[in-house]
Design a protein around this motif. Sequence first.
Motif, PDB file in Angstrom:
ATOM      1  N   PRO A 108      -6.028  -1.917  12.132  1.00  0.00           N
ATOM      2  CA  PRO A 108      -4.782  -1.770  11.109  1.00  0.00           C
ATOM      3  C   PRO A 108      -5.257  -1.627   9.811  1.00  0.00           C
ATOM      4  N   ALA A 109      -6.477  -1.785   9.274  1.00  0.00           N
ATOM      5  CA  ALA A 109      -6.826  -1.377   7.782  1.00  0.00           C
ATOM      6  C   ALA A 109      -6.798   0.023   7.852  1.00  0.00           C
ATOM      7  N   LEU A 110      -7.163   0.872   8.864  1.00  0.00           N
ATOM      8  CA  LEU A 110      -7.156   2.399   8.631  1.00  0.00           C
ATOM      9  C   LEU A 110      -5.641   2.897   8.586  1.00  0.00           C
ATOM     10  N   GLY A 111      -4.939   2.025   9.413  1.00  0.00           N
ATOM     11  CA  GLY A 111      -3.388   2.639   9.454  1.00  0.00           C
ATOM     12  C   GLY A 111      -2.707   2.283   8.061  1.00  0.00           C
ATOM     13  N   ASP A 112      -3.077   1.005   7.454  1.00  0.00           N
ATOM     14  CA  ASP A 112      -2.539   0.980   6.054  1.00  0.00           C
ATOM     15  C   ASP A 112      -3.119   1.686   5.008  1.00  0.00           C
ATOM     16  N   LEU A 113      -4.329   2.297   5.372  1.00  0.00           N
ATOM     17  CA  LEU A 113      -4.976   3.351   4.476  1.00  0.00           C
ATOM     18  C   LEU A 113      -4.284   4.484   4.331  1.00  0.00           C
ATOM     19  N   ARG A 114      -4.084   4.924   5.625  1.00  0.00           N
ATOM     20  CA  ARG A 114      -3.132   6.171   5.858  1.00  0.00           C
ATOM     21  C   ARG A 114      -1.999   6.093   5.267  1.00  0.00           C
ATOM     22  N   ARG A 115      -1.153   4.994   5.518  1.00  0.00           N
ATOM     23  CA  ARG A 115      -0.006   5.012   4.837  1.00  0.00           C
ATOM     24  C   ARG A 115       0.187   4.980   3.189  1.00  0.00           C
ATOM     25  N   THR A 116      -0.806   4.006   2.675  1.00  0.00           N
ATOM     26  CA  THR A 116      -1.014   4.169   1.219  1.00  0.00           C
ATOM     27  C   THR A 116      -1.230   5.606   0.537  1.00  0.00           C
ATOM     28  N   LEU A 117      -2.399   6.321   1.350  1.00  0.00           N
ATOM     29  CA  LEU A 117      -2.510   7.661   0.795  1.00  0.00           C
ATOM     30  C   LEU A 117      -1.629   8.450   0.966  1.00  0.00           C
ATOM     31  N   ARG A 118      -0.677   8.279   1.922  1.00  0.00           N
ATOM     32  CA  ARG A 118       0.345   9.449   2.165  1.00  0.00           C
ATOM     33  C   ARG A 118       1.553   9.070   1.036  1.00  0.00           C
ATOM     34  N   ALA A 119       1.729   7.756   0.696  1.00  0.00           N
ATOM     35  CA  ALA A 119       2.852   7.454  -0.012  1.00  0.00           C
ATOM     36  C   ALA A 119       2.161   7.578  -1.583  1.00  0.00           C
ATOM     37  N   SER A 120       1.071   7.722  -2.035  1.00  0.00           N
ATOM     38  CA  SER A 120       0.493   8.104  -3.072  1.00  0.00           C
ATOM     39  C   SER A 120       0.267   9.589  -3.572  1.00  0.00           C
ATOM     40  N   LEU A 121      -0.085   9.626  -5.021  1.00  0.00           N
ATOM     41  CA  LEU A 121      -0.578  11.035  -5.077  1.00  0.00           C
ATOM     42  C   LEU A 121      -1.919  11.237  -5.264  1.00  0.00           C
ATOM     43  N   ASP A 122      -2.803  10.312  -4.669  1.00  0.00           N
ATOM     44  CA  ASP A 122      -4.089  10.586  -4.677  1.00  0.00           C
ATOM     45  C   ASP A 122      -4.285  11.735  -3.682  1.00  0.00           C
ATOM     46  N   PRO A 123      -5.415  12.484  -3.744  1.00  0.00           N
ATOM     47  CA  PRO A 123      -5.706  13.751  -3.199  1.00  0.00           C
ATOM     48  C   PRO A 123      -6.208  13.441  -1.744  1.00  0.00           C
ATOM     49  N   GLY A 124      -7.066  12.462  -1.608  1.00  0.00           N
ATOM     50  CA  GLY A 124      -7.579  12.157  -0.223  1.00  0.00           C
ATOM     51  C   GLY A 124      -8.656  13.047   0.214  1.00  0.00           C
ATOM     52  N   HIS A 125      -9.436  12.918  -0.842  1.00  0.00           N
ATOM     53  CA  HIS A 125     -10.873  14.145  -0.530  1.00  0.00           C
ATOM     54  C   HIS A 125     -11.837  13.298   0.435  1.00  0.00           C
ATOM     55  N   LEU A 126     -12.500  14.204   1.259  1.00  0.00           N
ATOM     56  CA  LEU A 126     -13.202  13.951   2.454  1.00  0.00           C
ATOM     57  C   LEU A 126     -14.399  12.938   2.171  1.00  0.00           C
ATOM     58  N   ALA A 127     -15.328  13.133   0.980  1.00  0.00           N
ATOM     59  CA  ALA A 127     -16.379  12.260   0.888  1.00  0.00           C
ATOM     60  C   ALA A 127     -15.893  10.839   0.675  1.00  0.00           C
ATOM     61  N   PRO A 128     -15.217  10.276  -0.311  1.00  0.00           N
ATOM     62  CA  PRO A 128     -14.567   8.984  -0.395  1.00  0.00           C
ATOM     63  C   PRO A 128     -14.022   8.522   0.744  1.00  0.00           C
ATOM     64  N   VAL A 129     -13.140   9.213   1.299  1.00  0.00           N
ATOM     65  CA  VAL A 129     -12.350   8.953   2.476  1.00  0.00           C
ATOM     66  C   VAL A 129     -13.242   8.604   3.706  1.00  0.00           C
ATOM     67  N   PHE A 130     -14.358   9.583   3.901  1.00  0.00           N
ATOM     68  CA  PHE A 130     -15.153   9.284   4.842  1.00  0.00           C
ATOM     69  C   PHE A 130     -16.034   8.054   4.758  1.00  0.00           C
ATOM     70  N   GLY A 131     -16.298   7.645   3.482  1.00  0.00           N
ATOM     71  CA  GLY A 131     -17.130   6.474   3.497  1.00  0.00           C
ATOM     72  C   GLY A 131     -16.324   5.084   3.676  1.00  0.00           C
ATOM     73  N   ALA A 132     -14.860   5.365   3.004  1.00  0.00           N
ATOM     74  CA  ALA A 132     -13.998   4.189   3.397  1.00  0.00           C
ATOM     75  C   ALA A 132     -13.712   3.926   4.944  1.00  0.00           C
ATOM     76  N   VAL A 133     -13.557   5.016   5.644  1.00  0.00           N
ATOM     77  CA  VAL A 133     -13.269   4.967   7.113  1.00  0.00           C
ATOM     78  C   VAL A 133     -14.268   4.432   7.789  1.00  0.00           C
ATOM     79  N   THR A 134     -15.666   4.919   7.451  1.00  0.00           N
ATOM     80  CA  THR A 134     -16.669   4.371   8.311  1.00  0.00           C
ATOM     81  C   THR A 134     -17.141   2.771   7.875  1.00  0.00           C
ATOM     82  N   ALA A 135     -16.851   2.639   6.633  1.00  0.00           N
ATOM     83  CA  ALA A 135     -16.855   1.085   6.489  1.00  0.00           C
ATOM     84  C   ALA A 135     -15.800   0.069   7.140  1.00  0.00           C
ATOM     85  N   HIS A 136     -14.747   0.677   7.290  1.00  0.00           N
ATOM     86  CA  HIS A 136     -13.556  -0.135   8.101  1.00  0.00           C
ATOM     87  C   HIS A 136     -14.044   0.070   9.576  1.00  0.00           C
ATOM     88  N   LEU A 137     -14.919   1.004   9.691  1.00  0.00           N
ATOM     89  CA  LEU A 137     -15.348   1.012  11.332  1.00  0.00           C
ATOM     90  C   LEU A 137     -16.545   0.134  11.689  1.00  0.00           C
TER      91      LEU A 137
END
Length: 221
Positions: A108-137
């Motif tokens: 669920p946390a990854l689904g929420d993160l994806r919805r938040t990113l899509r709704a925002s103006l945040d760029p979604g760069h690989l390095a920070p997203v990678f870190g956050a995703v692997t933490a949630h995993l």
Amino acid sequence: MTSALLLLQLADSAFPTGGFAHSGGLEAATQLGEIAGAQGLERTLIQSLHQAARASLPLVLAAHADPSRLAELDHLCDAFTTGAVANRASRAQGRAWLAAAAAAFGIPALGDLRRTLRASLDPGHLAPVFGAVTAHLALARADAALLFLFLHLRGMVSSAVRLGLVGPLEAQSLQARLAPTLETLRARADGLTEADLATTAPLLDLFQCHHDNLYSRLFSS
């Protein structure tokens, strides 16, 4: 799923993150005549790995330590990644990485993160997203860092094969030779923070900036 199986799935070329559409500037460097033979390729890969370890890995580790800082770190990455081609590629790969992980693991946390990113103006760069995703995993910090470097190297080696710089067998030999470099860079980056971001291979950045000017292209970047 055990951490070993999780690592195998995330490192599998079948995991659809879109990374194979990007050469990390290797295509432009090749067309500009900056890579001469297998030795030139190996030298370029080592330089690119050192760059990833200083320009991206600190952001991976910071987001892994505290995923709630993703938006802050994402905008820092955006400001740091000044080359238009590299910036565009990082955004595309970051969003693809998050989409693939959210779909694959159903957390669920990854689904929420994806919805938040899509709704925002945040760029979604690989390095920070990678870190956050692997933490949630729940991937260990060291494993996340090593995986990031491995995927960077694997993508570059794959690009080299498709560009005709080396054959598949020679590419695998090259990747195996550089494995100790991954371990060394991972250990060296362990104490780095986002304050330590640095560009160590500016020429590679310049080559990648030239990518959109190539007459013919196999890759998006």
